[in-house]
Design a protein around this motif. Structure first.
Motif, PDB file in Angstrom:
ATOM      1  N   UNK A  49      55.186 -11.493  23.552  1.00 52.42           N
ATOM      2  CA  UNK A  49      55.644 -12.883  23.592  1.00 52.42           C
ATOM      3  C   UNK A  49      54.673 -13.820  22.895  1.00 52.42           C
ATOM      4  N   UNK A  50      53.524 -13.289  22.482  1.00 49.99           N
ATOM      5  CA  UNK A  50      52.602 -14.053  21.651  1.00 49.99           C
ATOM      6  C   UNK A  50      53.123 -14.011  20.217  1.00 49.99           C
ATOM      7  N   UNK A  51      53.327 -15.165  19.560  1.00 51.52           N
ATOM      8  CA  UNK A  51      53.970 -15.170  18.235  1.00 51.52           C
ATOM      9  C   UNK A  51      53.301 -14.266  17.200  1.00 51.52           C
ATOM     10  N   UNK A  52      51.965 -14.258  17.147  1.00 46.95           N
ATOM     11  CA  UNK A  52      51.300 -13.443  16.139  1.00 46.95           C
ATOM     12  C   UNK A  52      51.369 -11.962  16.482  1.00 46.95           C
ATOM     13  N   UNK A  53      51.170 -11.609  17.743  1.00 42.38           N
ATOM     14  CA  UNK A  53      51.293 -10.209  18.155  1.00 42.38           C
ATOM     15  C   UNK A  53      52.710  -9.708  17.883  1.00 42.38           C
ATOM     16  N   UNK A  54      53.678 -10.552  18.142  1.00 41.67           N
ATOM     17  CA  UNK A  54      55.078 -10.213  17.910  1.00 41.67           C
ATOM     18  C   UNK A  54      55.332  -9.949  16.435  1.00 41.67           C
ATOM     19  N   UNK A  55      54.836 -10.833  15.580  1.00 44.48           N
ATOM     20  CA  UNK A  55      55.013 -10.681  14.139  1.00 44.48           C
ATOM     21  C   UNK A  55      54.343  -9.414  13.635  1.00 44.48           C
ATOM     22  N   UNK A  56      53.131  -9.143  14.110  1.00 42.65           N
ATOM     23  CA  UNK A  56      52.413  -7.953  13.650  1.00 42.65           C
ATOM     24  C   UNK A  56      53.123  -6.673  14.103  1.00 42.65           C
ATOM     25  N   UNK A  57      53.673  -6.676  15.315  1.00 40.44           N
ATOM     26  CA  UNK A  57      54.414  -5.503  15.771  1.00 40.44           C
ATOM     27  C   UNK A  57      55.632  -5.265  14.889  1.00 40.44           C
ATOM     28  N   UNK A  58      56.307  -6.358  14.516  1.00 38.91           N
ATOM     29  CA  UNK A  58      57.490  -6.235  13.657  1.00 38.91           C
ATOM     30  C   UNK A  58      57.107  -5.660  12.294  1.00 38.91           C
ATOM     31  N   UNK A  59      56.042  -6.193  11.682  1.00 34.09           N
ATOM     32  CA  UNK A  59      55.615  -5.703  10.367  1.00 34.09           C
ATOM     33  C   UNK A  59      55.134  -4.257  10.469  1.00 34.09           C
ATOM     34  N   UNK A  60      54.475  -3.901  11.561  1.00 37.44           N
ATOM     35  CA  UNK A  60      54.026  -2.522  11.775  1.00 37.44           C
ATOM     36  C   UNK A  60      55.226  -1.565  11.782  1.00 37.44           C
ATOM     37  N   UNK A  61      56.352  -2.046  12.296  1.00 31.28           N
ATOM     38  CA  UNK A  61      57.537  -1.209  12.386  1.00 31.28           C
ATOM     39  C   UNK A  61      58.302  -1.131  11.061  1.00 31.28           C
ATOM     40  N   UNK A  62      58.477  -2.255  10.389  1.00 33.35           N
ATOM     41  CA  UNK A  62      59.308  -2.251   9.181  1.00 33.35           C
ATOM     42  C   UNK A  62      58.498  -2.103   7.905  1.00 33.35           C
ATOM     43  N   UNK A  63      57.176  -2.259   7.985  1.00 30.22           N
ATOM     44  CA  UNK A  63      56.339  -2.161   6.798  1.00 30.22           C
ATOM     45  C   UNK A  63      55.024  -1.481   7.108  1.00 30.22           C
ATOM     46  N   UNK A  64      53.940  -2.063   6.570  1.00 28.10           N
ATOM     47  CA  UNK A  64      52.607  -1.506   6.776  1.00 28.10           C
ATOM     48  C   UNK A  64      51.610  -2.657   6.717  1.00 28.10           C
ATOM     49  N   UNK A  65      50.849  -2.855   7.808  1.00 26.94           N
ATOM     50  CA  UNK A  65      49.895  -3.968   7.883  1.00 26.94           C
ATOM     51  C   UNK A  65      48.764  -3.839   6.872  1.00 26.94           C
ATOM     52  N   UNK A  66      48.513  -2.620   6.388  1.00 25.66           N
ATOM     53  CA  UNK A  66      47.420  -2.417   5.437  1.00 25.66           C
ATOM     54  C   UNK A  66      47.814  -2.773   4.014  1.00 25.66           C
TER      55      UNK A  66
END
Length: 266
Positions: free
Chosen positions: A32-49
């Motif tokens: 529910x934290x906006x940044x944690x939420x966004x990073x989880x989404x990108x981790x799933x559909x893309x790659x944070x690196x």
């Protein structure tokens, strides 16, 4: 440096340079934290690196006209290549999408289609979308070169909806485009599915995932439908893959003919 920048860079450093001692610890992630939420989404559909990710997409398209039941039209198989890079606001997304139309009953490629709304037999070209850059933020998304355009920022002030289903995490992202942005669908909603523990692990830049989504789009130009009423309804499913070996040879050949660099890093 903004607080968001510090947090973004800090999380990226943690994901890419975790030490053995840190690897023994798991901090809790608040989706529910906006940044944690966004990073989880990108981790799933893309790659944070920042690595390029390839997905196999399969779709079924229907035609929707007022006061008529939607008509099944055709299917498609697609290649989506995307890359996410951190920015001060969140992440910059660039991607390419190639697809070939197929027969929904046999899966074979289709070169022509009998359009039911006109009675005409239309030739079907391959579809290649080299989309403009999109900025994904903790408050939605926008086009980077239109920061002051009120229509450029979509879905402000919301956290991407998420749910835990058993040991799986689902996160939904919705894109609503102003009509004048012709290179983007009018509406898309994607729900990504991945292992909950992996998707919420801050040490992991990416995880295996699958998705399901629905899009509302204008009639294709090749359909030659003059009326403004009605639209296409596209149902899509897909998953991350390792590369071109995960596609039929005829799809790879068509994609390389349309864009010889489609499988290269963005």
């Amino acid at each position: 440096m903004t607080d968001l920048t510090r947090r973004t860079l800090g999380f990226a450093a943690g994901a890419l340079a975790a030490t053995p001692a840190l690897a023994q610890r798991r901090r809790s992630v608040d989706l529910n934290d906006p940044l944690e939420n966004l990073r989880a989404y990108v981790r799933m559909c893309g790659d944070l690196s920042g690595k390029t990710v390839i997905e196999r997409v399969e779709a079924r398209t229907m035609g929707a006209v007022e006061r008529q039941l939607p008509k099944p039209l055709y299917a498609a198989i697609g290649i989506q290549v995307s890359r996410y890079r951190p920015t001060e606001e969140g992440f910059s997304l660039k991607f390419k999408y190639f697809s070939l139309t197929t027969n929904p009953a046999t899966g074979a490629p289709m070169a022509e289609f009998d359009t039911p709304y006109t009675g005409a037999k239309n030739k079907i070209p391959p579809r290649l979308s080299d989309n403009p850059e999109i900025i994904l933020t903790t408050q939605g998304w926008r086009f980077p070169n239109r920061p002051k355009d009120p229509e450029a920022q979509r879905n402000p002030g919301v956290v991407r909806p998420w749910a835990k289903l058993g040991d799986q995490l689902c996160v939904t992202n919705t894109l609503v485009s102003p009509p004048r942005y012709e290179n983007h669908p009018a509406f898309q909603s994607f729900t990504y599915l991945a292992d909950y523990a992996a998707a919420t692990d801050p040490r992991r830049p990416a995880v295996p995932s699958s998705f399901a989504g629905t899009g509302m789009e204008n009639w294709r130009d090749w359909m030659e439908i003059k009326e403004d009423t009605g639209s296409l309804v596209v149902h899509m499913v897909g998953h991350k893959v390792s590369g071109r070996a995960d596609f039929p040879d005829w799809v790879v050949e068509g994609a390389l003919k349309a864009d010889p660099k489609i499988f290269e890093d963005l």
